[in-house]
Design an enzyme around this catalytic site. Structure first.
Site, mmCIF file in Angstrom:
data_model
loop_
_atom_site.group_PDB
_atom_site.id
_atom_site.type_symbol
_atom_site.label_atom_id
_atom_site.label_comp_id
_atom_site.label_asym_id
_atom_site.label_seq_id
_atom_site.Cartn_x
_atom_site.Cartn_y
_atom_site.Cartn_z
ATOM 1 N N GLN A 148 0.912 -1.539 -0.120
ATOM 2 C CA GLN A 148 -0.529 -0.021 -0.087
ATOM 3 C C GLN A 148 0.585 0.961 -0.105
ATOM 4 O O GLN A 148 -0.242 2.118 -0.545
ATOM 5 C CB GLN A 148 -0.754 0.383 1.413
ATOM 6 C CG GLN A 148 -1.638 -0.761 1.308
ATOM 7 C CD GLN A 148 -2.928 -1.192 2.250
ATOM 8 O OE1 GLN A 148 -2.772 -2.404 3.189
ATOM 9 N NE2 GLN A 148 -3.995 -0.588 2.262
ATOM 10 N N HIS A 167 0.906 -9.463 5.372
ATOM 11 C CA HIS A 167 0.032 -8.380 5.325
ATOM 12 C C HIS A 167 -0.967 -8.460 3.655
ATOM 13 O O HIS A 167 -0.419 -8.230 2.743
ATOM 14 C CB HIS A 167 0.045 -7.257 5.203
ATOM 15 C CG HIS A 167 -0.696 -5.861 5.118
ATOM 16 N ND1 HIS A 167 -1.177 -5.526 6.622
ATOM 17 C CD2 HIS A 167 -2.434 -5.783 4.582
ATOM 18 C CE1 HIS A 167 -2.084 -4.620 6.878
ATOM 19 N NE2 HIS A 167 -2.701 -5.021 5.866
ATOM 20 N N ASN A 183 -2.842 -10.592 8.880
ATOM 21 C CA ASN A 183 -3.407 -9.318 8.643
ATOM 22 C C ASN A 183 -4.369 -10.004 8.811
ATOM 23 O O ASN A 183 -4.408 -10.394 7.523
ATOM 24 C CB ASN A 183 -2.531 -7.846 8.457
ATOM 25 C CG ASN A 183 -3.473 -6.799 8.272
ATOM 26 O OD1 ASN A 183 -3.603 -6.279 9.256
ATOM 27 N ND2 ASN A 183 -4.301 -6.690 6.991
ATOM 28 N N GLU A 184 -5.675 -9.429 9.194
ATOM 29 C CA GLU A 184 -7.125 -10.123 9.333
ATOM 30 C C GLU A 184 -7.174 -11.265 8.479
ATOM 31 O O GLU A 184 -7.414 -11.071 7.306
ATOM 32 C CB GLU A 184 -7.741 -8.718 8.191
ATOM 33 C CG GLU A 184 -7.422 -6.875 8.969
ATOM 34 C CD GLU A 184 -8.160 -5.914 8.520
ATOM 35 O OE1 GLU A 184 -8.365 -6.732 7.486
ATOM 36 O OE2 GLU A 184 -8.439 -5.059 9.414
#
Ligand code: FCB
Length: 462
Positions: A61, A153, A197-198
């Site tokens: 990102q 991630h 992550n998530e």
């Protein structure tokens, strides 16, 4: 979803001490002497001196130039509006960005290591990339900013995606090999680790709604298989990290989405709300904590080990309303969204998500049941207006303060995100940054809310 908060008189001076008498050598948040009172109605509430304050980012990102992962392939396939491209060019500008974070009084920073840079080909590790992230970690330490490293991630290297990625049984082996290399390289300097992550969001987007790689839709059997694989990967990674850094603090970043029944008195909506909450918010971390993966009526599995969370990493943004759609498993899970409930929801952010700070308080109080410290690993808002951003931060910190004053051991708050960045399928429109990024110059603009947050950090008080 949430437990009833304890009565006010439970509040005590040692409220931040890790409950359950944990023997771990934690930097236990201790209350600084001048601000000992922890009551929401007291004149002053003091965040502990050791509280971790900062922001979070993820490699794809912000870094720019990540062309060797599955998300880049997804971009090439035209599955998203825009590619990440150069993103914020954080790969080259991290030192300047960390200078800004330091000036804003941040003492912690969460970022992710891009697996496809570290291991660009199967079993081949890049010295250049290993050096780069070492430099990133050094740059943080030099600025007295604690690195919180995310190992995964969402993105995986292309070679791995071609072998099937998380759909492939060997994934656990590959993940542990990568994690071992990373921890052997940085374990002396990094204590805080997020393995995944998530995971539930990733499985939902990639295997249930098909919006993210690998783009499978309604594939419930595989979705559960991948979730179980992710859990086992975490367990193996947890041990690989602890073997090399015994005092490390390891967790996952659990996305917490508050749920409310679409029709408050419809019993089926109520059942679906429970199911959705259980699957999205609890299942993964309960399993890692207890070592047992139990889905009522579906399956039961013992993981190789329990107690593989040293703290709870919590990402919180918003709430959704849940509507039951039938009596099969997908029907029980139902559908969720905000759109049907215009009349009942309050303000929304620039992506249309409801601003619902109470949800954070509910999760904090509910997750107290784990008896673990809680680190807010993400909380943030896409806002084109600074009053909106600051309102969001203030109201969420207020919830943190209230929870802490009720004895919930919150140990830090990491805002999402340090920089305006590439928001996956939503491209660059969402402005999450404490620091704005102007395109195409990539000039950084420190936003007012970043400074206001800096004042809170400096004063340790809202
Ligand atoms: C979280 C993700 C993060 C970012 C924020 C807005 O769910 O972990 O990468 O996209 O949402």
């Amino acid at each position: 979803m949430s437990a009833t908060p304890p009565p006010e008189d439970h509040v005590q001076a040692g409220a931040n001490v890790v409950p359950g008498g944990s023997t771990k050598d934690l930097p236990t948040p201790v209350l600084a002497p001048p601000l000992p009172v922890l009551r929401p109605n007291a004149a002053r509430f003091g965040f502990p001196e050791t509280f971790l304050w900062g922001a979070a980012t993820s490699a794809h990102q912000v870094e720019g130039g990540n062309t060797n992962n599955d998300w880049a392939r997804w971009e090439e396939m035209g599955r998203v509006r825009v590619p990440a491209g150069i993103a914020c060019d954080h790969y080259h500008r991290y030192r300047d960005d960390f200078d800004l974070a330091q000036n804003l009084f941040h003492n912690a920073h969460r970022f992710s290591i891009e697996w496809s840079r570290i291991e660009p080909q199967d079993g081949v590790f890049s010295d250049e990339a290993l050096q780069h992230y070492g430099d990133v970690i050094d740059a943080l330490c030099e600025r007295h900013i604690e690195p919180v490293v995310t190992l995964h991630h969402y993105t995986i290297p292309r070679w791995l995606a071609e072998k099937g990625g998380w759909d492939c049984a060997d994934m656990e082996k590959w993940f542990v090999r990568y994690v071992t290399k990373v921890v052997e390289t940085y374990g002396d300097r990094v204590r805080w680790w997020i393995t995944l992550n998530e995971p539930v969001v990733q499985v939902f987007k990639g295997w249930i709604i098909g919006q993210w790689p690998p783009g499978r839709a309604s594939d419930y059997p595989r979705a559960f298989q991948v979730l179980r694989r992710m859990m086992r990967s975490h367990v193996l990674a947890y041990h690989a990290i602890h073997e090399r850094r015994p005092d490390s603090m390891v967790s996952v970043a659990q996305h917490c989405l508050a749920f409310t029944p679409n029709h408050p008195h419809n019993p089926f909506d109520l059942i679906s709300t429970w199911w959705r909450g259980f699957l999205f918010n609890s299942l993964f971390i309960e399993a890692l904590h207890t070592g047992r993966l139990a889905l009522p009526g579906q399956f039961f599995e013992r993981l190789p080990f329990g107690r593989t969370l040293d703290f709870i990493g919590m990402n919180y943004y918003t709430r959704d309303f849940v509507r039951n759609t039938g009596f099969t498993l997908p029907g029980f899970v139902g559908l969720s969204g905000t759109l049907e409930n215009e009349r009942r929801i309050g303000k929304r952010n620039d992506l249309g998500w409801e601003i619902y700070p109470e949800g954070l308080g509910q999760f904090l109080r509910g997750f107290r049941r784990f008896g673990l410290p809680i680190l807010i690993t993400e909380n943030g808002v896409p806002a084109s207006n600074e009053d909106d951003r600051w309102g969001f931060i203030y109201l969420h910190l207020w919830q943190v303060m209230r929870a802490m004053s009720h004895g919930v051991p919150v140990i830090g708050y990491l805002y999402w995100s340090l920089l305006d960045n590439y928001e996956w399928a939503d491209g660059f429109t969402a402005k999450f940054g404490l620091i704005g990024v102007r395109y195409p110059s990539l000039e950084r603009i420190v936003r007012p809310s970043a400074r206001w947050l800096g004042e809170v950090i400096e004063n340790r008080s809202l």
